[in-house]
Structures are given as C-alpha cells and as structure tokens.
Design an enzyme around this catalytic site. Structure first.
Site, PDB file in Angstrom:
ATOM      1  N   CYS A 298     118.090 -11.890   8.485  1.00 42.69           N
ATOM      2  CA  CYS A 298     117.318 -12.163   9.696  1.00 42.69           C
ATOM      3  C   CYS A 298     117.640 -13.558  10.159  1.00 42.69           C
ATOM      4  CB  CYS A 298     115.828 -12.075   9.382  1.00 42.69           C
ATOM      5  SG  CYS A 298     114.773 -12.457  10.796  1.00 42.69           S
TER       6      CYS A 298
ATOM      7  N   HIS B 228     114.118  -3.176  11.985  1.00 45.44           N
ATOM      8  CA  HIS B 228     113.979  -4.615  11.755  1.00 45.44           C
ATOM      9  C   HIS B 228     113.381  -5.297  12.995  1.00 45.44           C
ATOM     10  CE1 HIS B 228     115.541  -8.557  10.042  1.00 45.44           C
ATOM     11  NE2 HIS B 228     115.280  -8.878  11.299  1.00 45.44           N
ATOM     12  N   GLU B 229     113.950  -4.988  14.165  1.00 49.44           N
ATOM     13  CA  GLU B 229     113.496  -5.659  15.392  1.00 49.44           C
ATOM     14  C   GLU B 229     112.115  -5.179  15.818  1.00 49.44           C
ATOM     15  OE1 GLU B 229     115.063  -8.213  16.313  1.00 49.44           O
ATOM     16  OE2 GLU B 229     116.872  -7.886  15.138  1.00 49.44           O
TER      17      GLU B 229
ATOM     18  N   HIS C 218     109.537  -7.108  14.016  1.00 49.87           N
ATOM     19  CA  HIS C 218     109.267  -8.436  14.593  1.00 49.87           C
ATOM     20  C   HIS C 218     108.184  -8.347  15.658  1.00 49.87           C
ATOM     21  CE1 HIS C 218     111.996 -11.293  12.804  1.00 49.87           C
ATOM     22  NE2 HIS C 218     113.056 -10.543  13.034  1.00 49.87           N
TER      23      HIS C 218
HETATM   24 ZN    ZN Z   1     114.912 -10.677  12.202  1.00 54.65          ZN
END
Ligand code: ZN
Length: 140
Positions: A60, A102-103, A106
């Site tokens: 990341c 993953h995004e 966030h």
């Molecule tokens: Zn990330």
C-alpha cells in the site's frame, strides 16, 4: 489522483491504485491502473464477492515499506459511475479483484494491516525480498 499515482510510481517503482481518502479527498473515488488499463470509480458499490478466497502479500502506498499477508475474494463484481457520470459495472478476478478490494477497503477506513492473517503476516519490503524472492526485487 492520476498525477499522484504517477508521481508515486516514479519515486517508489510500484503502485497500482489510489483512493480519494489517501490524499485528503473525502469522496468515494478510486483510480487504478493495472494491465495497461485505467479505471476511475466514483461511488463504487459491491454487487457480489466470491466466497472463494486466495492469499497474497499486499502492499500500500500509505505505508510503502511494509507488506501484509492477507486473504481476498477470488472474484468480485462492482457497479460505479465513471468520470462522466455514466453508470458502469465491472467483473474482476485475480489481480484486479484484489486491487479493487484493497481500494474499496480504503473508502471504508480499512487498511491492509487490519486484514493481516496472523502475527507473521507483516514484513518489511527488504525482509520480504530476502525471504521470498531470493533477493530479486518484486516486479510491482
Ligand atoms: Zn492502499
């Protein structure tokens, strides 16, 4: 977001995606570049997440020198608006699937480190190269 991602890629040699919250934009926006395609996802929402999972070392650019071993769904589907406001949908598996997860994390305030499988699932990038790739730099 594109400029920030490109600048990070130039300075760090990896980076495939960025979410608005990582650069202080309080909106549900994701920008990704993977396999020579780019995606701008505005207000993305899950359509489905496959229950079958796979494990990988994730990274990341909010903590560029740390890798995290975690689990992601093998395939996902999302719907979103593109840059022009048109509704779109996207089915993804493999690398694109885990990048989307993953995004999306966030946007919900979840970081890869929150998904570490156990106490051995965190590793510095230098240590990871030494342990897992025989000293050869990972090709991210
Ligand atoms: Zn990330």
């Amino acid at each position: 977001m594109r400029d920030t991602l490109h600048e990070f890629q130039r300075s760090h040699g990896f980076g495939r995606g960025i979410s608005g919250v990582q650069i202080g934009v309080p909106q549900r926006i994701i920008y990704m570049e993977i396999a020579r395609a780019s995606y701008c996802l505005v207000n993305p929402a899950w359509v489905h997440k496959n229950t079958e999972t796979f494990r990988l070392w994730d990274d990341c650019f909010s903590f560029p020198d740390l890798l995290v071993y975690l689990e992601r769904s093998s395939a996902v589907g999302i719907r979103y608006s593109d840059e022009s406001g048109a509704m779109r949908s996207l089915e993804a598996n493999g690398s694109l699937s885990e990048l989307i997860q993953h995004e999306m994390d966030h946007l919900d305030g979840i970081l890869a480190i929150d998904r570490a499988l156990d106490k051995n699932s965190l590793c510095t990038r230098q240590e990871w190269r030494r342990r897992y790739s025989g000293g050869v730099a990972a090709n991210w």
